[in-house]
Design a protein around this motif. Structure first.
Motif, PDB file in Angstrom:
ATOM      1  N   LEU A 339      45.860  68.176   1.107  1.00  0.00           N
ATOM      2  CA  LEU A 339      44.819  69.167   1.413  1.00  0.00           C
ATOM      3  C   LEU A 339      45.376  70.589   1.477  1.00  0.00           C
ATOM      4  N   HIS A 340      46.612  70.709   1.960  1.00  0.00           N
ATOM      5  CA  HIS A 340      47.247  72.027   1.995  1.00  0.00           C
ATOM      6  C   HIS A 340      47.315  72.610   0.578  1.00  0.00           C
ATOM      7  N   HIS A 341      47.799  71.785  -0.357  1.00  0.00           N
ATOM      8  CA  HIS A 341      47.896  72.267  -1.747  1.00  0.00           C
ATOM      9  C   HIS A 341      46.514  72.543  -2.323  1.00  0.00           C
ATOM     10  N   ALA A 342      45.564  71.663  -1.963  1.00  0.00           N
ATOM     11  CA  ALA A 342      44.209  71.802  -2.520  1.00  0.00           C
ATOM     12  C   ALA A 342      43.567  73.101  -2.044  1.00  0.00           C
ATOM     13  N   GLU A 343      43.728  73.419  -0.764  1.00  0.00           N
ATOM     14  CA  GLU A 343      43.121  74.651  -0.245  1.00  0.00           C
ATOM     15  C   GLU A 343      43.683  75.867  -0.971  1.00  0.00           C
ATOM     16  N   ARG A 344      44.990  75.854  -1.168  1.00  0.00           N
ATOM     17  CA  ARG A 344      45.613  76.985  -1.876  1.00  0.00           C
ATOM     18  C   ARG A 344      45.115  77.059  -3.315  1.00  0.00           C
ATOM     19  N   LYS A 345      44.942  75.872  -3.918  1.00  0.00           N
ATOM     20  CA  LYS A 345      44.487  75.845  -5.315  1.00  0.00           C
ATOM     21  C   LYS A 345      43.075  76.411  -5.422  1.00  0.00           C
ATOM     22  N   LEU A 346      42.218  76.055  -4.489  1.00  0.00           N
ATOM     23  CA  LEU A 346      40.833  76.535  -4.520  1.00  0.00           C
ATOM     24  C   LEU A 346      40.804  78.067  -4.453  1.00  0.00           C
ATOM     25  N   LEU A 347      41.611  78.630  -3.559  1.00  0.00           N
ATOM     26  CA  LEU A 347      41.617  80.090  -3.431  1.00  0.00           C
ATOM     27  C   LEU A 347      42.251  80.737  -4.661  1.00  0.00           C
ATOM     28  N   ALA A 348      43.313  80.111  -5.157  1.00  0.00           N
ATOM     29  CA  ALA A 348      44.019  80.704  -6.299  1.00  0.00           C
ATOM     30  C   ALA A 348      43.165  80.661  -7.563  1.00  0.00           C
ATOM     31  N   ASP A 380      37.054  84.163   1.949  1.00  0.00           N
ATOM     32  CA  ASP A 380      38.486  83.888   1.775  1.00  0.00           C
ATOM     33  C   ASP A 380      38.924  82.632   2.520  1.00  0.00           C
ATOM     34  N   THR A 381      37.965  81.893   3.043  1.00  0.00           N
ATOM     35  CA  THR A 381      38.356  80.676   3.772  1.00  0.00           C
ATOM     36  C   THR A 381      37.849  79.437   3.051  1.00  0.00           C
ATOM     37  N   VAL A 382      38.410  78.316   3.484  1.00  0.00           N
ATOM     38  CA  VAL A 382      38.058  77.043   2.841  1.00  0.00           C
ATOM     39  C   VAL A 382      37.506  76.106   3.904  1.00  0.00           C
ATOM     40  N   VAL A 383      36.355  75.474   3.582  1.00  0.00           N
ATOM     41  CA  VAL A 383      35.805  74.487   4.522  1.00  0.00           C
ATOM     42  C   VAL A 383      35.670  73.147   3.795  1.00  0.00           C
ATOM     43  N   THR A 384      35.717  72.079   4.592  1.00  0.00           N
ATOM     44  CA  THR A 384      35.515  70.752   3.994  1.00  0.00           C
ATOM     45  C   THR A 384      34.016  70.495   3.925  1.00  0.00           C
ATOM     46  N   ALA A 385      33.519  70.265   2.700  1.00  0.00           N
ATOM     47  CA  ALA A 385      32.070  70.049   2.538  1.00  0.00           C
ATOM     48  C   ALA A 385      31.719  68.575   2.670  1.00  0.00           C
TER      49      ALA A 385
END
Ligand code: CTP
Length: 429
Positions: A339-348, A380-385
């Motif tokens: 999830l750490h990598h995924a959150e960064r990927k979503l923002l990137a 700029d934030t990520v939430v779990t949908a």
């Protein structure tokens, strides 16, 4: 429940060991409020008896046309049916249906019915693969009958292979899509562009760099979107499954071709889903002729980056005109978990939603099942949908659309978006 929701289903049951699974299928239909008449063959009753079918369906059950001839049962049953589902369809039953025989109640019903017909075959692998059976399946499909491919897995006895009845939930899902041929659904009026499968980057005329994607999840998303009423374009790289009917298909091979096809299709899309597994690198030089072995060590392979299709779509779109959905295949490593990598990927990447697969240990690729977490970018934030538990990819696809549909409400309709505003920069490698 509205009167329209109550539909009349004929459940034909062939004489195979998988007949017991049709009991669950019957339950799925009756629990959905449908009125089900079960029409087994005589052989089917050797596997599951008449009292089970009649008790669970609430209707008398018979296998031949002679029990109450004055009522002309086959005509009575077939004329009022909204759908006929045959599960399991044995090799014998497929053959009788394909040649138009009418030697029992079920085959009489099949000849009389004018509603959609779905057949779910189950048999031993050799019988399924036999040219006679394949020919019968082709004949039935040509006539518009939907014949599912059997699953691979455990068969009767110790055998395993292709020939297993698909899960009742899958048959039920397909049946519902035939029962409600969606004149309108939650995606009606929306255009969905979905990429699926693995890209291939050629090394020479016979070799390529590829990946293990089967395309199942992307194809399932396209089918689900179609069934929910969307106008769908499927940009298909290399996939191991049949391409769906009722959607526009664009075939591609390399990342550059994929980008071009997505660019063309994206012009009036409401939602873009990048489910394709895109190669990140390609050989710098593609040999025109086959690279021969020779006595010397092979020359080292020089790779260069391919275009990032998703990031380029995100970079060039005007805000809020299209919902952009990426997929992430992650394994987690010393720097962080999946999830750490995924959150960064979503923002990137700059997309709106990321569907995250944990692919450690070879999971997901090629499997009929999947388990995903859906992340959403809010500023700029990520939430779990949503967290969608392990299930068949067709069901995961529907669960993903359930999350996306409300998000689409904030996207202006495609018809209001002009082509120039969505023109993407011509990055190509
Ligand atoms: N993607 C893309 N173009 C690429 C690579 C990936 O459009 N050249 C898209 C995929 O279709 C997917 C998302 O980007 O929707 C994430 O893909 P993934 O393979 O998980 O990540 P990468 O971007 O390749 O990053 P990495 O391999 O470093 O994890």
């Amino acid at each position: 429940m509205s009167a329209r929701a109550l539909r009349r289903v004929v459940l034909g049951v062939g004489g195979g060991i998988a007949a017991y699974k049709s009991v669950s299928l019957l339950r799925l239909f009756t629990e959905g409020g449908h009125d089900v008449r079960v029409v087994p063959t005589a052989a089917a009753l050797r596997f599951v008896g008449e009292p089970t079918w009649s008790a669970l369906s609430g209707h008398p059950v018979t296998t031949d046309v002679w029990s109450s001839p004055d009522e002309v049962p086959h005509v009575a049953i077939a004329r009022i049916a909204d759908l006929v589902v045959v599960a399991p369809a044995t090799a014998d039953l497929l053959a009788r249906a394909a040649s138009g025989l009418a030697d029992d109640l079920l085959t009489n019903v099949l000849l009389t019915a004018r509603c959609p017909v779905l057949m779910a075959p189950a048999m031993h692998t050799e019988m399924w693969e036999h040219p006679a059976t394949q020919h019968n399946v082709e004949t039935l499909r040509r006539r518009g009958i939907v014949v599912l491919d059997p699953d691979e897995g455990r068969l009767a006895g110790q055998d395993t292979g292709k020939g297993r009845l698909p899960d009742p939930e899958v048959i039920h899902t397909v049946a519902l899509s035939l029962l409600h041929p969606v004149p309108s659904g939650p995606l009606t009026g929306r255009r969905a562009v979905i990429s699926a499968g693995g890209t291939r980057e050629p090394l020479d005329p016979v070799r390529y760099l590829g990946n293990a994607s089967s395309g199942r999840q992307g194809v399932a998303l396209a089918e689900a979107a179609r069934d929910l009423g969307a106008q769908v374009t499927l940009v298909a790289a290399h996939v191991e499954v049949d391409l769906p009917e009722g959607v526009a298909i664009s075939r591609v091979s390399t990342a550059a071709e994929l980008q071009q096809a997505m660019r063309a299709a994206a012009v009036d899309a409401d939602v873009i889903v990048m489910a394709a597994a895109v190669a990140d690198f390609r050989p710098e030089v593609v040999a025109e002729r086959k690279i021969k072995k020779g006595p010397a060590d092979p020359a080292p392979l020089r790779l260069v980056r391919t275009v990032d299709v998703l990031a380029s779509l995100a970079a060039d779109r005007p805000a809020a005109t299209v919902l952009l959905v990426g997929f992430a295949a992650e394994t987690g490593d010393a720097d962080g978990d999946v999830l750490h990598h995924a959150e960064r990927k979503l923002l990137a990447k700059g997309c709106d939603v990321l569907v995250v697969n944990d692919v450690s240990g070879g999971r997901v690729f090629g499997s009929p099942e999947n388990e995903v977490v859906i992340l959403r970018r809010v500023g700029d934030t990520v939430v779990t949908a949503a967290e969608i538990p392990q299930q068949r990819k067709s069901l995961v696809a529907h669960a993903i659309w359930e999350v996306l549909i409300p998000l689409l409400a904030s996207v202006s309709s495609a018809s209001t978006v002009s082509a120039e505003r969505l023109t993407l920069s011509g990055t190509s490698h």
